[in-house]
Design a protein around this motif. Structure first.
Motif, short mmCIF file in Angstrom:
data_model
loop_
_atom_site.label_atom_id
_atom_site.label_comp_id
_atom_site.label_asym_id
_atom_site.label_seq_id
_atom_site.Cartn_x
_atom_site.Cartn_y
_atom_site.Cartn_z
N MET A 104 32.28 106.02 -20.45
CA MET A 104 32.01 105.68 -22.05
C MET A 104 32.79 103.98 -22.89
N LEU A 105 33.87 105.27 -22.65
CA LEU A 105 34.88 104.22 -23.54
C LEU A 105 34.69 102.48 -22.50
N VAL A 106 35.22 102.95 -21.23
CA VAL A 106 35.09 101.52 -20.75
C VAL A 106 33.99 100.33 -21.93
N GLY A 107 32.59 101.30 -21.03
CA GLY A 107 31.95 100.52 -21.71
C GLY A 107 31.33 100.02 -22.75
N PHE A 108 31.91 100.80 -23.79
CA PHE A 108 32.41 101.17 -25.72
C PHE A 108 33.13 99.78 -25.44
N VAL A 109 33.75 99.40 -25.18
CA VAL A 109 35.47 98.16 -25.43
C VAL A 109 34.58 97.10 -25.32
N LEU A 128 28.62 89.09 -15.47
CA LEU A 128 29.71 90.13 -14.33
C LEU A 128 29.69 91.44 -14.74
N PHE A 129 30.43 91.95 -15.78
CA PHE A 129 30.66 92.82 -15.73
C PHE A 129 29.67 94.07 -15.03
N TYR A 130 28.01 94.40 -15.12
CA TYR A 130 27.20 94.75 -14.47
C TYR A 130 26.86 94.69 -13.55
N ALA A 131 27.59 93.81 -12.61
CA ALA A 131 27.09 93.48 -10.96
C ALA A 131 28.30 94.70 -10.18
N PRO A 132 29.31 95.30 -10.56
CA PRO A 132 29.00 97.20 -9.98
C PRO A 132 27.95 97.36 -9.90
N VAL A 133 27.10 97.67 -10.82
CA VAL A 133 25.94 98.89 -11.65
C VAL A 133 24.85 98.13 -9.72
N VAL A 134 24.54 97.19 -9.69
CA VAL A 134 23.73 96.20 -8.72
C VAL A 134 24.23 96.19 -7.21
N THR A 135 25.60 96.32 -6.95
CA THR A 135 25.94 95.95 -5.95
C THR A 135 26.00 97.89 -4.66
N ASN A 136 26.06 97.27 -3.50
CA ASN A 136 25.99 97.94 -2.51
C ASN A 136 26.78 99.30 -2.66
N VAL A 137 26.86 100.72 -2.48
CA VAL A 137 27.81 101.86 -2.68
C VAL A 137 28.25 101.62 -1.56
N MET A 192 28.27 99.59 -20.95
CA MET A 192 28.42 98.61 -21.41
C MET A 192 26.53 97.67 -22.38
N LEU A 193 25.96 97.63 -21.41
CA LEU A 193 24.69 97.18 -21.63
C LEU A 193 23.81 97.74 -22.40
N LEU A 194 23.97 99.42 -22.46
CA LEU A 194 22.65 99.72 -24.32
C LEU A 194 24.35 99.81 -25.14
N PHE A 195 25.32 100.16 -25.22
CA PHE A 195 26.20 99.95 -26.27
C PHE A 195 26.13 98.00 -27.05
N LEU A 196 25.84 97.54 -26.02
CA LEU A 196 25.74 95.88 -26.67
C LEU A 196 24.62 96.00 -27.48
N ALA A 197 23.22 96.44 -26.84
CA ALA A 197 21.70 96.32 -27.14
C ALA A 197 21.18 97.57 -28.50
N MET A 230 24.95 106.57 -32.68
CA MET A 230 24.78 107.93 -32.25
C MET A 230 23.32 108.23 -31.20
N PRO A 231 22.31 107.94 -31.64
CA PRO A 231 21.26 107.43 -30.92
C PRO A 231 21.51 106.94 -28.85
N THR A 232 22.05 105.82 -29.35
CA THR A 232 22.29 105.43 -27.92
C THR A 232 23.63 106.14 -27.90
N THR A 233 24.48 106.50 -28.46
CA THR A 233 25.50 107.59 -27.52
C THR A 233 25.34 108.70 -26.62
N LEU A 234 24.12 109.10 -27.68
CA LEU A 234 23.23 110.15 -26.96
C LEU A 234 22.27 110.04 -25.43
N LEU A 235 22.06 108.38 -25.53
CA LEU A 235 21.30 108.14 -24.58
C LEU A 235 22.34 108.04 -23.49
#
Length: 308
Positions: A104-109, A128-137, A192-197, A230-235
């Motif tokens: 959460m800290l890294v995503g929020f920053v 670029l920041f979202y790329a790790p989410v969709v990269t083959n694990v 990051m994407l949710l906090f940005l929204a 706060m609602p975004t933080t909850l999610l």
């Protein structure tokens, strides 16, 4: 004899009733494919798994499943006296307590940087920041295994500055931080994407009014942005907590739960028990994990909603 207005009103009610019945039938027809898939692939397996958790079923009983004995809650009680399960439960708690705040800290920053600092090329950085989410694990885990072995890239970098790097994935004290780091790397993009929204939904006039009142950037962040988020933080916290409670890929691919069970999670414990043929124990462990996920989610909703 009924009056004409009464007959008209009765006919109108009848037409509305037929229309409502038609809409109801149509809605159920659209729901039928989903309900069929849900019942066959979710509801029936869940009921079967719950039933097996109350028996002494093993893989050797699959050919004759009705010959197993009913043991009640013995499998659940045995779990909590099993040292391996206790260690897995503690490891999962570490994953949640460390992984969720770090992600959460890294995503929020990064969200704040994208929202307030970076103006040009914002979409490129966001991708670029979202790329790790969709990269083959699997491919990522292979790279991390190479990077963190005793002769890997990380130790080569440390050697250039005069430090002898350890065997990261073979050390019981260092393997867990590496696994958590991979989890953070894979999930900070979602946070990051949710906090940005959420940040982009904060009204600009509120920020401008606070700025005119003399509030600096830090003050605006603490007094205005964070409460409105706060609602975004909850999610984000619920989504990340569920992920880390069920974490499987990272410990399985990097260390297979080792060394000496130091990175084995509850999900990996459940998988191992199934592989050992302990079907009833595996089923019981999966329902214990389900209860933990539900309880943690409800507690987070209760705590954060009271502050919203």
């Amino acid at each position: 004899m009924a009056s004409v207005p009464s007959l008209v009103a009765g006919m109108a009610r009848a037409r509305r009733a037929r229309g409502e019945r038609t809409h109801s039938v149509t809605a159920w027809l659209f729901l039928t494919p989903f309900m069929a898939v849900f019942v066959v692939f979710t509801l029936i397996p869940v009921i079967a798994s719950l039933s097996m958790s109350l028996t002494d079923m093993r893989s050797t009983d699959l050919r004759n499943p009705f010959s197993v004995d009913f043991v009640g809650l013995e499998n659940y009680l045995a779990l909590f006296v099993d040292p391996t399960f206790q260690r897995s439960l503690l490891n999962t708690l570490v994953f949640v307590v460390v992984g969720v705040p770090a992600t959460m800290l890294v995503g929020f920053v990064l969200a704040v940087v994208l929202d307030s600092v970076i103006r040009r090329g914002r979409n490129v950085f966001r991708a670029l920041f979202y790329a790790p989410v969709v990269t083959n694990v699997v491919s990522v885990a292979l790279i991390w295994q190479y990077a963190f072995n005793s002769q890997g890239t990380v130790n080569e970098v440390l050697a250039t500055i005069g430090f002898a790097g350890p065997n990261w994935l073979g050390d019981t004290n260092l393997a867990m931080p590496v696994v958590i780091l991979l989890g953070v790397w894979r999930n900070f993009g979602t946070a990051m994407l949710l906090f940005l929204a959420g940040l982009q939904a904060v009204p600009d006039d509120v920020r401008e009014a606070a700025s005119l009142d003399g509030a600096g950037p830090i003050r605006r962040l603490i007094s205005i942005t964070l409460p409105l988020l706060m609602p975004t933080t909850l999610l984000v916290s619920v989504l990340l907590s569920v992920f880390y409670l069920q974490v499987f890929d990272e410990p399985y691919l990097l260390t297979n739960g080792g060394p000496l069970g130091s990175t084995r999670s509850l999900a990996l414990y459940t998988y191992d028990q199934f592989g050992f043929g302990n079907i009833s124990t595996s089923s019981a462990a999966s329902f214990v994990l389900l209860v933990i996920v539900v309880v943690v989610s409800l507690v987070q909703f209760r705590m954060l909603r009271s502050r919203t």
